[in-house]
Design a protein around this motif. Sequence first.
Motif, PDB file in Angstrom:
ATOM      1  N   TRP A 175      34.734  29.021  41.339  1.00  0.00           N
ATOM      2  CA  TRP A 175      34.610  29.624  40.016  1.00  0.00           C
ATOM      3  C   TRP A 175      33.985  28.653  39.020  1.00  0.00           C
ATOM      4  O   TRP A 175      33.289  29.075  38.085  1.00  0.00           O
ATOM      5  CB  TRP A 175      35.974  30.143  39.565  1.00  0.00           C
ATOM      6  CG  TRP A 175      36.451  31.183  40.527  1.00  0.00           C
ATOM      7  CD1 TRP A 175      37.412  31.052  41.488  1.00  0.00           C
ATOM      8  CD2 TRP A 175      35.913  32.497  40.687  1.00  0.00           C
ATOM      9  NE1 TRP A 175      37.518  32.206  42.221  1.00  0.00           N
ATOM     10  CE2 TRP A 175      36.618  33.111  41.764  1.00  0.00           C
ATOM     11  CE3 TRP A 175      34.912  33.215  40.030  1.00  0.00           C
ATOM     12  CZ2 TRP A 175      36.339  34.410  42.180  1.00  0.00           C
ATOM     13  CZ3 TRP A 175      34.644  34.515  40.448  1.00  0.00           C
ATOM     14  CH2 TRP A 175      35.349  35.097  41.510  1.00  0.00           C
TER      15      TRP A 175
ATOM     16  N   ALA B  86      30.399  29.139  39.905  1.00  0.00           N
ATOM     17  CA  ALA B  86      29.924  30.438  39.427  1.00  0.00           C
ATOM     18  C   ALA B  86      29.627  30.392  37.929  1.00  0.00           C
ATOM     19  O   ALA B  86      28.615  30.938  37.454  1.00  0.00           O
ATOM     20  CB  ALA B  86      30.964  31.515  39.731  1.00  0.00           C
TER      21      ALA B  86
ATOM     22  N   ASP C  41      34.487  42.653  41.968  1.00  0.00           N
ATOM     23  CA  ASP C  41      33.236  42.954  41.262  1.00  0.00           C
ATOM     24  C   ASP C  41      33.371  42.661  39.776  1.00  0.00           C
ATOM     25  O   ASP C  41      32.479  42.074  39.151  1.00  0.00           O
ATOM     26  CB  ASP C  41      32.798  44.393  41.512  1.00  0.00           C
ATOM     27  CG  ASP C  41      33.924  45.400  41.406  1.00  0.00           C
ATOM     28  OD1 ASP C  41      35.077  45.009  41.102  1.00  0.00           O
ATOM     29  OD2 ASP C  41      33.659  46.598  41.641  1.00  0.00           O
TER      30      ASP C  41
ATOM     31  N   TRP D 201      33.316  38.716  39.199  1.00  0.00           N
ATOM     32  CA  TRP D 201      31.984  38.110  39.237  1.00  0.00           C
ATOM     33  C   TRP D 201      31.158  38.530  38.024  1.00  0.00           C
ATOM     34  O   TRP D 201      30.428  37.705  37.444  1.00  0.00           O
ATOM     35  CB  TRP D 201      31.271  38.477  40.541  1.00  0.00           C
ATOM     36  CG  TRP D 201      31.749  37.708  41.725  1.00  0.00           C
ATOM     37  CD1 TRP D 201      32.725  38.061  42.605  1.00  0.00           C
ATOM     38  CD2 TRP D 201      31.277  36.424  42.163  1.00  0.00           C
ATOM     39  NE1 TRP D 201      32.896  37.091  43.561  1.00  0.00           N
ATOM     40  CE2 TRP D 201      32.023  36.072  43.322  1.00  0.00           C
ATOM     41  CE3 TRP D 201      30.299  35.549  41.698  1.00  0.00           C
ATOM     42  CZ2 TRP D 201      31.812  34.881  44.022  1.00  0.00           C
ATOM     43  CZ3 TRP D 201      30.092  34.355  42.404  1.00  0.00           C
ATOM     44  CH2 TRP D 201      30.836  34.036  43.535  1.00  0.00           C
TER      45      TRP D 201
ATOM     46  N   TRP E  60      27.445  37.205  36.432  1.00  0.00           N
ATOM     47  CA  TRP E  60      26.585  37.445  37.580  1.00  0.00           C
ATOM     48  C   TRP E  60      26.172  38.913  37.660  1.00  0.00           C
ATOM     49  O   TRP E  60      26.896  39.808  37.221  1.00  0.00           O
ATOM     50  CB  TRP E  60      27.305  37.063  38.865  1.00  0.00           C
ATOM     51  CG  TRP E  60      27.447  35.579  39.072  1.00  0.00           C
ATOM     52  CD1 TRP E  60      28.051  34.685  38.222  1.00  0.00           C
ATOM     53  CD2 TRP E  60      26.998  34.821  40.191  1.00  0.00           C
ATOM     54  NE1 TRP E  60      27.991  33.418  38.738  1.00  0.00           N
ATOM     55  CE2 TRP E  60      27.352  33.471  39.954  1.00  0.00           C
ATOM     56  CE3 TRP E  60      26.338  35.148  41.370  1.00  0.00           C
ATOM     57  CZ2 TRP E  60      27.059  32.445  40.867  1.00  0.00           C
ATOM     58  CZ3 TRP E  60      26.050  34.138  42.276  1.00  0.00           C
ATOM     59  CH2 TRP E  60      26.408  32.804  42.020  1.00  0.00           C
TER      60      TRP E  60
ATOM     61  N   VAL F 203      26.072  41.906  39.932  1.00  0.00           N
ATOM     62  CA  VAL F 203      26.942  42.213  41.068  1.00  0.00           C
ATOM     63  C   VAL F 203      26.421  43.428  41.837  1.00  0.00           C
ATOM     64  O   VAL F 203      26.083  44.451  41.241  1.00  0.00           O
ATOM     65  CB  VAL F 203      28.394  42.464  40.608  1.00  0.00           C
ATOM     66  CG1 VAL F 203      29.294  42.769  41.797  1.00  0.00           C
ATOM     67  CG2 VAL F 203      28.916  41.267  39.828  1.00  0.00           C
TER      68      VAL F 203
ATOM     69  N   ALA G  51      25.567  38.244  42.887  1.00  0.00           N
ATOM     70  CA  ALA G  51      26.735  38.222  43.778  1.00  0.00           C
ATOM     71  C   ALA G  51      26.724  39.503  44.603  1.00  0.00           C
ATOM     72  O   ALA G  51      26.776  40.604  44.045  1.00  0.00           O
ATOM     73  CB  ALA G  51      28.025  38.128  42.981  1.00  0.00           C
TER      74      ALA G  51
END
Length: 302
Positions: free
Chosen positions: A189, A192, A228, A231, A236, A238, A263
């Motif tokens: 994370w 990310a 979902d 992310w 991101w 997704v 992602a």
Amino acid sequence: MTTTLPAAGRLTTDEPAARRYVATVAVHRELPPAKLAPTLAEIARGVRRDIVTTIGQAGMGHLGGDLSVTDILVAAYWRALTVDPFAPDAADRDRFVLSKGHCAVALYSVLASCGFFPRSALETFGGPLSPLNGHPNRVKVPGVETNTGPLGHGLPVAVGCALGARLRGIANRTIVVLGDGEIQEGSNWEAAMTAAHHRLATLVAVVDRNRLQQGARTEETKALEPLDAKWAAFGWEVRRIDGHDHQALVEALAPSSTGRPVAVLADTVKGKGVSFVEDRVEWHHRVPSAEQLRAALEELSG
């Protein structure tokens, strides 16, 4: 053992297989995903046969996770990635990182199918002095970008690859595959958040969402859903798909449409393709008996 290691200990290109791969991938890139999907499915069946044979002969491996990630790796190497087994260290190559490094046999089987090294080398997996260890080794195996095994490290490395390419002015892509259990590691994370901050649109993180980890289901160990939304909250783009649908995989591995990192949450079945292994937690690193190996190969040849 049928493969003799070169003096440096690194495997070398299988030139006939590599030539076929380069020519075939050029054709694949011209095909729409729907027309390409049956071809990728056939390649994946062959890879799965190599996986179960390799693990059965070696008496070691992570069969369940290898089989769940197979379709993802096939779609990546046989369509999405720009790599060359004749020049595995080319500066402008795309990068692929298998963060769930314990599923190395799946990666080895795909790399062999592409000609990065002879398919016969799979027979040495886990043997004395073999470059094909239980986790991938970039020094020994062409096509391996980084040694992986400690979970939670692959995404940070992939972020570094994408940032490094930007600093060098190279427009290559980086694809990293993570296990869903390893997302419980906080380092993912942090990575990310960093990728989203730098808008690393050339980075794709694929989660092999088979819902099982060593010993239990992921949601029993530490709940992950809604993945979902998580992310997306980290910035991101997704895409959630069936991780065994080759058309969906090809479409999901396409470049970012938003300028953000992508992602791909690939819903998969652990042990996919072998009925008595599918969705069974005990097959995380169980080895098939001779009878089970024959049964598995029969299923995969049908």
